[in-house]
Design a protein around this motif. Structure first.
Motif, short mmCIF file in Angstrom:
data_model
loop_
_atom_site.label_atom_id
_atom_site.label_comp_id
_atom_site.label_asym_id
_atom_site.label_seq_id
_atom_site.Cartn_x
_atom_site.Cartn_y
_atom_site.Cartn_z
N ASN A 293 0.82 -1.22 0.00
CA ASN A 293 0.00 0.00 0.00
C ASN A 293 0.85 1.27 0.00
O ASN A 293 0.33 2.37 0.15
N GLU B 163 -9.19 -3.41 10.20
CA GLU B 163 -8.61 -2.86 8.97
C GLU B 163 -7.83 -3.91 8.19
O GLU B 163 -7.73 -3.80 6.96
N LYS B 164 -7.26 -4.91 8.88
CA LYS B 164 -6.46 -5.94 8.21
C LYS B 164 -6.91 -7.31 8.67
O LYS B 164 -7.05 -7.55 9.86
N THR C 234 -14.87 -1.20 7.24
CA THR C 234 -13.59 -0.56 7.56
C THR C 234 -12.39 -1.31 7.00
O THR C 234 -11.27 -0.79 7.02
N LYS D 292 -9.33 -2.66 5.10
CA LYS D 292 -8.46 -2.06 4.09
C LYS D 292 -7.54 -3.09 3.43
O LYS D 292 -7.15 -2.91 2.28
N LYS D 293 -7.20 -4.13 4.15
CA LYS D 293 -6.28 -5.14 3.60
C LYS D 293 -6.82 -6.52 3.90
O LYS D 293 -7.18 -6.83 5.04
N ASN E 41 -13.67 0.31 1.34
CA ASN E 41 -12.36 0.84 1.72
C ASN E 41 -11.21 -0.12 1.46
O ASN E 41 -10.08 0.16 1.86
N GLU F 219 -8.10 -1.65 0.04
CA GLU F 219 -7.00 -1.12 -0.75
C GLU F 219 -6.04 -2.21 -1.21
O GLU F 219 -5.40 -2.06 -2.26
N ARG G 130 -11.68 1.27 -4.25
CA ARG G 130 -10.43 1.86 -3.76
C ARG G 130 -9.25 0.90 -3.82
O ARG G 130 -8.19 1.19 -3.27
#
Length: 850
Positions: free
Chosen positions: A457, A692-693, A714, A716-717, A738, A740, A763
């Protein structure tokens, strides 16, 4: 280090003031504690507002008095926990420290009033330029060599020359002149990458061992080439077999002795196929010794124009330099005497300050002192750069000197260490780890810290210090009583110095036979692999950080359970954690390595039920597998827990997830042969509203046919390793607003066709597909509107990358391996088409899997 000491003590007193029930014994000293707190807040604010107005002696008094007060309070807390306290002595000692703090505050108040009345000149533009914190991250771009085009061309010509014999290409020059930069640019040049079948890089350094060099070569071979020899036999045999019969390029960076060459040369095969060895060194005898018939490429200092071009690029990037700054800028560049690293360092100072002529004149005046040698001149520049660091960044920078030379510092570890040290001051909505990462970005922007690897990222994954910068860190940290690096025998002089230090970094095995007790040491990091007994730990009762991860313990060292102030504990052991771990009620980070045991589900670290009572825990990490106990009775939620990885036998029931409501990173391993995967309730992950992960690993050979997954918005990964989810179910990922980073490894998805839909992956920036049976990929550029990097590895059945992928405006890189020729041609064709449309930003990288 006065500022760091003040921030640390302020946090401890805040805990006492706001948790009267936990620190009831301080009620007798409540007035003293509050008065001390007022002094600390005042002095902290003064250092933030007027960073250049304290003399070294006064700042030293603040630091020493603050340390003494902290010692008294923490010792008192420790004795209270052990039920061995006497109120009279600590109260008297605290009163003495408070009296000294009164005196200091009066003196500082006089300075502050003088500044305000104009008796003392207000802070100059130069001070403002270098001490104001700027936390914005510089653009993520690859460094371009400035002024060394001819050097790079000469090196590439020699590396790709027609001679079939094994040749050595030595690069020689003084420290900081750009030897490693030149070697790195040649090493990563597309022509070189394509020319050599295998490449490896190892940094040798002064404190080398033959075993370390071979280990570095082995790691580098595996890192650059996914398909490599099996690890059978010794490391020497492994390296030799990996290189045998292949045209290879080996870089030996920063060589200091001819013995290092002798130790490595015997494992490098000479097959007369055009292989090359490139080495960098500051010593001419080492450069000549490797191959007396091979010309030494000696690096030259930059001329005035090259120096200015490098300075201008580092300060202004793609922008134009204002005309009024060019003459003073050229003078600053010229004063660096053609040393690239010195130019980069001073450019970091210029780029973070006010771009005014007055500010640059001040920098030129203070940075152009007459010196007799280049080393002294460079040391002046480094000192200037450190002196003008904001107070909040100084401890972070000096802290990095505690890691060994050329050590690849993992950012995930570094930010956790900084977070528990107590010298960070979180602001706004950012927590300690987020603040630490911002500080690191600022140090990188100032060219004081080198980025060695980035995450998918774009965030920094690992970093390091140049050895000259590290030398300065070590010297300054010792003078500031901040950190002592133990890399030699402890004599009486050094022993006296140790007893005043707050942090010890142990690089020498004799240390524990010399010193057994210290009431000042708060941090101990051990970088050797030899320790006869952990009994020494008992002598350091006020430790906050104990990093023994390089030492293997067959049994959990119970001595650590006496360290009631411990906030960070990292160990290497292969046994269960005892229930008495809950004695460490201040522990925030627990890391368990198990390097000597295979990463198998059968080798699991068992945690006791008492782990649920450790409410301060923020990070619970195993580099093998954790087994969390079932909730057997009443306990408190682990509301501070952010990281839990890698955990197995973990069922995501609503009851369990309520106990870890603020989790940000979760890694789960499911062993499908031994358990019913449906009982894991992975659809309940949607209730982790801070997640988030997430990483899911499935092992055992029997995989779920319909894996029921649901994630919070939420996320992201996401990493899936061997889950065999049908491609038609990918919408569960594509709908995450969200997301990524998406990594699909080891047949994470199954089926011959993947067809994406409009509105998915809004995203997503990074997509990895590794080991897949995918044959047809149907998509459009609008389905991945934010994609920057596409990596396809071991996708042997996929014959074509969708043409629309090249139309994605944000796409910067396509990476494929050389085993699938069709994919290679497809990637090249996309690049050529984009170039025909004027898009020169898209790069194609072909990974060599041999």
């Amino acid at each position: 280090m006065a500022y760091a000491a003040l921030v640390s003590l302020a946090q401890i007193i805040d805990q006492i003031i706001h948790h009267n029930d936990q620190y009831s014994t301080f009620l007798h000293s409540k007035q003293q504690i509050k008065c001390l707190h007022d002094h600390i807040i005042f002095l902290q604010a003064f250092l933030e507002d007027f960073p250049e107005k304290l003399t070294n002696s006064l700042e030293g008094r603040i630091r020493d008095t603050t340390y003494e007060a902290e010692n008294i309070i923490e010792y008192f807390i420790s004795e209270h926990v052990r039920s061995e306290y006497d109120l009279k002595k600590p109260c008297a000692e605290l009163k003495k420290s408070l009296k000294e703090m009164d005196s200091i505050t009066e003196e500082v108040m006089e300075i502050k009033n003088s500044v305000r009345s104009g008796d003392v000149q207000l802070i100059s533009d130069f001070s403002n330029a270098s001490s104001s914190p700027r936390l914005a991250l510089a653009p993520t771009v690859k460094d371009i060599m400035v002024g060394f085009d001819d050097d790079l061309m000469a090196i590439k010509t020699r590396l790709c020359g027609e001679s079939s014999k094994l040749e050595v290409v030595p690069i020689f020059g003084m420290g900081g002149i750009g030897k490693t930069t030149l070697a790195r640019n040649a090493f990563e040049d597309p022509l070189i990458v394509e020319h050599f079948q295998i490449r490896a890089w190892v940094t040798v350094s002064q404190d080398y061992t033959a075993q370390a060099i071979l280990s570095g070569l082995q790691v580098s071979i595996e890192a650059f080439h996914e398909k490599h020899e099996q690890r059978n036999g010794s490391m020497e045999e492994y390296v030799y077999r990996s290189l045998k019969g292949r045209r290879y390029l080996i870089v030996m960076d920063d060589m200091w002795s001819t013995e290092a060459w002798d130790d490595v040369m015997r494992v490098l095969p000479n097959d007369h196929n055009g292989s090359r060895i490139m080495l960098t060194t500051r010593l001419s005898n080492v450069a000549v010794y490797a191959d007396s018939s091979s010309p030494v490429h000696e690096m030259q200092f930059m001329d005035a124009n090259q120096s200015w071009n490098l300075l201008r690029q580092k300060v202004f990037k793609q922008e134009q330099c204002p005309r009024e700054l060019e003459d003073i800028g050229r003078m600053i560049a010229r004063s660096r005497r053609g040393l690239p690293l010195a130019i980069v360092v001073i450019a970091g100072l210029l780029s973070t300050g006010s771009k005014s002529r007055a500010s640059w004149k001040n920098i030129a005046k203070n940075g152009s002192l007459a010196v007799s040698t280049h080393d002294e001149h460079f040391a002046k520049i480094l000192s200037l750069s450190y002196i003008h660091l904001p107070h909040h960044l100084r401890p972070c920078f000096l802290y990095m000197g505690g890691f060994p030379e050329d050590y690849q510092i993992r950012v995930s570890k570094l930010v956790k260490l900084w977070a528990v040290e107590g010298f960070l001051k979180p602001s706004g909505s950012k927590n300690c780890e987020e603040t630490a990462e911002e500080y690191l970005k600022d140090l990188v922007k100032r060219s004081l810290v080198l980025v060695t690897k980035r995450k998918s990222n774009g965030r920094i994954k690992s970093c390091s210090l140049h050895d000259l910068l590290r030398d300065m860190c070590i010297k300054t940290a010792q003078e500031e009583k901040f950190l002592q690096v133990m890399n030699r025998y402890v004599d009486n002089i050094l022993l006296k110095s140790i007893k005043k230090q707050r942090r010890l970094s142990i690089h020498y095995v004799d240390f524990f036979t010399t010193i057994h007790r210290s009431g000042t040491v708060r941090t101990m990091m051990y970088f050797l692999q030899d320790l006869s007994s952990p009994s020494f730990i008992k002598g350091f009762r006020l430790l906050r950080i104990l990093d023994l991860v390089n030492i293997f313990f067959r049994y959990f060292p119970t001595e650590v359970l006496k360290l009631h102030q411990l906030r960070y504990l990292a160990l290497d052991c292969d046994t269960m954690i005892p229930p008495s771990i809950s004695n460490l009620q201040n522990l925030q980070t627990l890391i368990i390595h198990s390097k000597r045991i295979s990463r198998s589900i059968h080798h699991t670290i068992c945690l006791p039920f008492e782990i649920w009572k450790m409410t301060q825990l923020r990070h619970l990490i195993s580099f093998r597998f954790f087994a969390l106990p079932n909730l057997l009775g009443p306990t408190s939620a682990l509301e501070n827990l952010q990281t839990l990885s890698v955990v197995t036998i973990f069922k995501c029931t609503i009851g369990v997830l309520k106990m870890i409501p603020n989790l940000k990173k979760l890694g789960i391993c499911i062993y499908s042969s031994g358990f019913n995967w449906e009982n894991y309730h992975l659809d309940n992950l949607v209730h982790l509203h801070q997640l988030e992960k997430f990483k899911l690993v499935i092992r055992g050979g029997v995989y779920p046919q319909n894996l029921n997954l649901a994630f919070p918005t939420t996320l992201k990964k996401l990493t899936l390793d061997c889950s065999l989810l049908p491609y038609e179910d990918m919408a569960v990922f594509g709908d995450l607003p969200n997301l990524e980073v998406l990594k699909l490894r080891n047949y994470a998805c199954r089926g011959p066709k993947w067809e994406t839909n409009e509105g998915q992956f809004p995203r997503l920036k990074f997509l990895l597909i590794k080991d897949s049976d995918l044959q047809h990929w149907i998509t459009e550029s609008s389905h991945f509107p934010s994609l920057q990097c596409l990596v396809l590895r071991s996708c042997n059945k996929l014959r074509k990358i969708p043409d629309d992928i090249g139309e994605i405006p944000t796409l910067e890189l396509i990476e494929v391996d050389d085993q699938n020729i069709s994919l290679v041609e497809s990637a090249k064709r996309i690049k050529e088409e984009q170039q025909s449309w004027g898009n020169d930003y898209l790069q194609v990288r072909i990974k060599n899997r041999h």
